[in-house]
Design an enzyme around this catalytic site. Structure first.
Site, PDB file in Angstrom:
ATOM      1  N   ARG A  11      54.587 133.098 -16.908  1.00 49.08           N
ATOM      2  CA  ARG A  11      53.610 132.031 -17.145  1.00 49.08           C
ATOM      3  C   ARG A  11      53.982 131.177 -18.353  1.00 49.08           C
ATOM      4  NH1 ARG A  11      48.333 135.925 -16.732  1.00 49.08           N
ATOM      5  NH2 ARG A  11      47.878 135.546 -14.545  1.00 49.08           N
ATOM      6  N   ARG A  18      28.910 122.727 -45.088  1.00 50.93           N
ATOM      7  CA  ARG A  18      29.469 121.373 -45.167  1.00 50.93           C
ATOM      8  C   ARG A  18      28.316 120.432 -45.508  1.00 50.93           C
ATOM      9  NH1 ARG A  18      34.629 121.523 -43.131  1.00 50.93           N
ATOM     10  NH2 ARG A  18      35.046 123.120 -41.553  1.00 50.93           N
ATOM     11  N   ASP A  23      46.241 120.860 -46.102  1.00 49.57           N
ATOM     12  CA  ASP A  23      46.453 119.409 -46.059  1.00 49.57           C
ATOM     13  C   ASP A  23      45.904 118.661 -47.271  1.00 49.57           C
ATOM     14  OD1 ASP A  23      43.793 119.755 -45.536  1.00 49.57           O
ATOM     15  OD2 ASP A  23      43.731 118.507 -43.740  1.00 49.57           O
ATOM     16  N   HIS A  49      38.367 130.397 -34.942  1.00 54.55           N
ATOM     17  CA  HIS A  49      37.988 130.882 -36.271  1.00 54.55           C
ATOM     18  C   HIS A  49      38.580 132.245 -36.626  1.00 54.55           C
ATOM     19  CE1 HIS A  49      35.162 127.647 -35.473  1.00 54.55           C
ATOM     20  NE2 HIS A  49      35.080 127.520 -36.778  1.00 54.55           N
ATOM     21  N   GLN A  75      41.451 132.596 -37.217  1.00 52.74           N
ATOM     22  CA  GLN A  75      42.427 132.218 -38.249  1.00 52.74           C
ATOM     23  C   GLN A  75      41.811 132.136 -39.639  1.00 52.74           C
ATOM     24  OE1 GLN A  75      45.011 128.803 -36.318  1.00 52.74           O
ATOM     25  NE2 GLN A  75      43.045 128.999 -35.314  1.00 52.74           N
ATOM     26  N   MET A 133      44.358 125.915 -35.553  1.00 49.44           N
ATOM     27  CA  MET A 133      43.616 124.902 -36.321  1.00 49.44           C
ATOM     28  C   MET A 133      44.581 123.913 -36.977  1.00 49.44           C
ATOM     29  SD  MET A 133      40.215 126.637 -37.870  1.00 49.44           S
ATOM     30  CE  MET A 133      38.803 126.925 -36.779  1.00 49.44           C
ATOM     31  N   GLY A 134      44.039 122.840 -37.447  1.00 47.27           N
ATOM     32  CA  GLY A 134      44.829 121.759 -38.052  1.00 47.27           C
ATOM     33  C   GLY A 134      44.255 120.449 -37.572  1.00 47.27           C
ATOM     34  N   ARG A 135      43.295 119.958 -38.346  1.00 46.89           N
ATOM     35  CA  ARG A 135      42.581 118.753 -37.917  1.00 46.89           C
ATOM     36  C   ARG A 135      43.443 117.493 -38.044  1.00 46.89           C
ATOM     37  NH1 ARG A 135      37.091 118.152 -38.185  1.00 46.89           N
ATOM     38  NH2 ARG A 135      36.772 119.715 -39.793  1.00 46.89           N
ATOM     39  N   GLU A 182      44.890 121.784 -33.079  1.00 48.07           N
ATOM     40  CA  GLU A 182      43.635 121.273 -32.487  1.00 48.07           C
ATOM     41  C   GLU A 182      43.522 119.746 -32.581  1.00 48.07           C
ATOM     42  OE1 GLU A 182      40.368 122.780 -34.880  1.00 48.07           O
ATOM     43  OE2 GLU A 182      41.267 121.981 -36.712  1.00 48.07           O
ATOM     44  N   THR A 234      42.023 125.461 -48.202  1.00 46.47           N
ATOM     45  CA  THR A 234      41.899 125.117 -46.784  1.00 46.47           C
ATOM     46  C   THR A 234      43.039 125.761 -46.023  1.00 46.47           C
ATOM     47  OG1 THR A 234      42.163 123.437 -45.078  1.00 46.47           O
ATOM     48  CG2 THR A 234      42.989 122.838 -47.206  1.00 46.47           C
ATOM     49  N   ILE A 235      42.715 126.364 -44.896  1.00 44.50           N
ATOM     50  CA  ILE A 235      43.791 126.947 -44.096  1.00 44.50           C
ATOM     51  C   ILE A 235      44.699 125.845 -43.556  1.00 44.50           C
ATOM     52  CG2 ILE A 235      42.459 128.997 -43.463  1.00 44.50           C
ATOM     53  CD1 ILE A 235      42.340 127.775 -40.585  1.00 44.50           C
ATOM     54  N   ASP A 236      44.163 124.607 -43.446  1.00 42.00           N
ATOM     55  CA  ASP A 236      44.962 123.504 -42.883  1.00 42.00           C
ATOM     56  C   ASP A 236      46.117 123.095 -43.799  1.00 42.00           C
ATOM     57  OD1 ASP A 236      43.128 123.588 -40.876  1.00 42.00           O
ATOM     58  OD2 ASP A 236      42.452 121.505 -41.066  1.00 42.00           O
ATOM     59  N   GLY A 247      34.718 124.603 -44.888  1.00 33.84           N
ATOM     60  CA  GLY A 247      35.056 125.773 -44.075  1.00 33.84           C
ATOM     61  C   GLY A 247      35.572 126.892 -44.960  1.00 33.84           C
ATOM     62  N   ASP A 252      39.258 118.698 -49.171  1.00 29.38           N
ATOM     63  CA  ASP A 252      39.085 117.283 -49.540  1.00 29.38           C
ATOM     64  C   ASP A 252      37.626 116.825 -49.498  1.00 29.38           C
ATOM     65  OD1 ASP A 252      39.204 117.610 -46.797  1.00 29.38           O
ATOM     66  OD2 ASP A 252      40.351 115.783 -46.427  1.00 29.38           O
ATOM     67  N   ARG A 263      48.313 129.166 -18.654  1.00 32.35           N
ATOM     68  CA  ARG A 263      47.040 129.614 -19.245  1.00 32.35           C
ATOM     69  C   ARG A 263      46.921 129.024 -20.650  1.00 32.35           C
ATOM     70  NH1 ARG A 263      46.389 131.305 -14.719  1.00 32.35           N
ATOM     71  NH2 ARG A 263      45.834 133.432 -14.084  1.00 32.35           N
TER      72      ARG A 263
HETATM   73  O1  F6P Z   1      38.814 122.423 -42.427  1.00 34.22           O
HETATM   74  C1  F6P Z   1      39.455 123.523 -41.928  1.00 34.22           C
HETATM   75  C2  F6P Z   1      39.079 123.776 -40.496  1.00 34.22           C
HETATM   76  O2  F6P Z   1      39.440 125.110 -40.283  1.00 34.22           O
HETATM   77  C3  F6P Z   1      39.718 122.829 -39.493  1.00 34.22           C
HETATM   78  O3  F6P Z   1      40.999 123.170 -39.119  1.00 34.22           O
HETATM   79  C4  F6P Z   1      38.761 122.896 -38.350  1.00 34.22           C
HETATM   80  O4  F6P Z   1      38.785 121.716 -37.592  1.00 34.22           O
HETATM   81  C5  F6P Z   1      37.456 123.047 -39.023  1.00 34.22           C
HETATM   82  O5  F6P Z   1      37.705 123.669 -40.251  1.00 34.22           O
HETATM   83  C6  F6P Z   1      36.451 123.825 -38.224  1.00 34.22           C
HETATM   84  O6  F6P Z   1      35.265 123.845 -38.938  1.00 34.22           O
HETATM   85  P1  F6P Z   1      33.929 124.578 -38.549  1.00 34.22           P
HETATM   86  O7  F6P Z   1      33.901 125.844 -39.307  1.00 34.22           O
HETATM   87  O8  F6P Z   1      32.879 123.645 -38.995  1.00 34.22           O
HETATM   88  O9  F6P Z   1      33.942 124.825 -37.068  1.00 34.22           O
END
Ligand code: F6P
Length: 344
Positions: A162, A72, A129, A272, A274, A169-171, A222, A125-127, A10, A103, A266
């Protein structure tokens, strides 16, 4: 030296800043030549590359995305894929390869290193991790975008009494949710490291409501798990690294919260947004430092390693260590959340 570069996985803000730094220092200080493979590992498999010169990288530091584009592509899953990459790198007479990625991308770099390719990794990676580094570039920008969005949700949620559930994001790791959630003064923050306790979430919202705050902001990663232990996904397809497409936890939670509390709820998924746009100053600087260190490592022959940040210093670790596990939010950081929570 002749050096190949690629960006995989990503995208994230700061990729161009790494390319800019590598190519500039390589050409000006080491007399190197560069080619950039297009669309990550796919470009190596297809022998699809462009020359990278001082002109090509001029002005890209400040831009989001990646001039090399990305994909990917799991070379290890393709029969003869690793061998094909080795041949393409040899045919291009490359002395080294710099792979910029998370990774998944680095698992391929590592397989190529085992096959004798002189490679260096740069963590993105924005995550946030990737194991072994304190920070990946891209994270700071993503957190800023998410925090600004959460700030905006406060005013609209308050105006309507509300609850708004905001998905970030954050897998596997909840770094974005934790950081943007705390910075954005969310009332509830939920991360993949800790299964969601719906009763607790509703009790926190009810406590606030009973103490005068008639609205609520919930930030959820997420990858957070529903009370059933399941994650919410779009469809059933997985990518070449076996990852499902995570999405929908905010909507699922919003429905559950509304049903349980009776508060109008809500959901919003930042998705994306982010990953898009220009990198923050912090990410530009970190990515530049990583790029400069990566090309110096190539010249010192420090192959099979990943550039990392430890404290304020740039160092390197074996790639195998970096891909051995994810860097998840530990108890020490989770205590930030409990420290701010009312006792319910
Ligand atoms: O690996 C970073 C990430 O932004 C994750 O947080 C997210 O699940 C994934 O990429 C989304 O990837 P794609 O661009 O394939 O939708």
């Amino acid at each position: 030296m002749r050096v190949g570069l690629l960006t995989g996985g990503g995208d994230c803000p700061g990729l161009n800043a790494v390319i800019h730094a590598v190519v500039k220092k390589g050409i000006i200080h080491h007399g190197d030549e560069f080619i950039g493979f297009l669309e990550g590992w796919r470009g190596v498999l297809d022998n699809n590359s462009i020359p990278l010169t001082l002109e090509t990288v001029d002005g890209i530091l400040i831009k989001g995305g990646t001039i090399l584009r990305t994909s990917r592509t799991n070379v290890r899953k393709i029969e003869g894929g690793i061998q094909k990459c080795v041949e393409v790198l040899k045919a291009n007479k490359l002395d080294a390869l710099i792979a910029i990625g998370g990774d998944d991308t680095q698992s391929v770099t590592n397989a190529l290193i085992e096959a004798g390719v002189p490679g260096v990794g740069v963590p993105k990676t924005i995550d946030n991790d990737l194991n072994g580094t304190d920070v990946c570039f891209g994270f700071d920008t993503a957190v800023s975008i998410a925090t600004e969005a959460i700030d905006r949700l406060h005013t609209t949620a308050e105006a309507h009494n509300r609850v708004i559930v905001c998905e970030v994001m954050g897998r596997d790791a909840g770094w974005i949710a934790l950081t943007a959630g705390v910075a954005g003064n969310a009332h509830v923050v939920l991360v993949p490291e800790k299964p969601i306790d719906l009763d607790h979430v509703c009790n926190l919202l009810k406590y606030n409501h009973d103490h005068g705050k008639k609205y609520g902001i919930v930030v959820v990663a997420e990858g957070a798990k529903l009370p059933s232990g399941a994650q919410t996904t779009v469809g059933t397809k997985v990518d070449s690294f076996g990852h499902a497409r995570l999405s929908g936890i905010a909507q699922a939670l919003a429905e559950a919260i509304e049903e349980k509390t009776g508060y109008e709820t809500r959901s919003v998924n930042l998705g994306h947004t982010q990953r898009g746009g220009t990198p923050s100053a912090y990410d530009r600087m970190l990515a530049t430092r990583y790029g400069l260190a990566a090309i110096d490592m190539v010249h010192k022959g420090e192959f099979g390693r990943l550039v990392v940040l430890r404290g304020t210093e740039i160092k390197s670790i074996p790639l195998a260590e970096a891909i051995s596990k994810n860097r998840t939010v530990d108890d020490h950081f989770l205590e930030i959340l409990t420290g701010l929570e009312p006792k319910v």
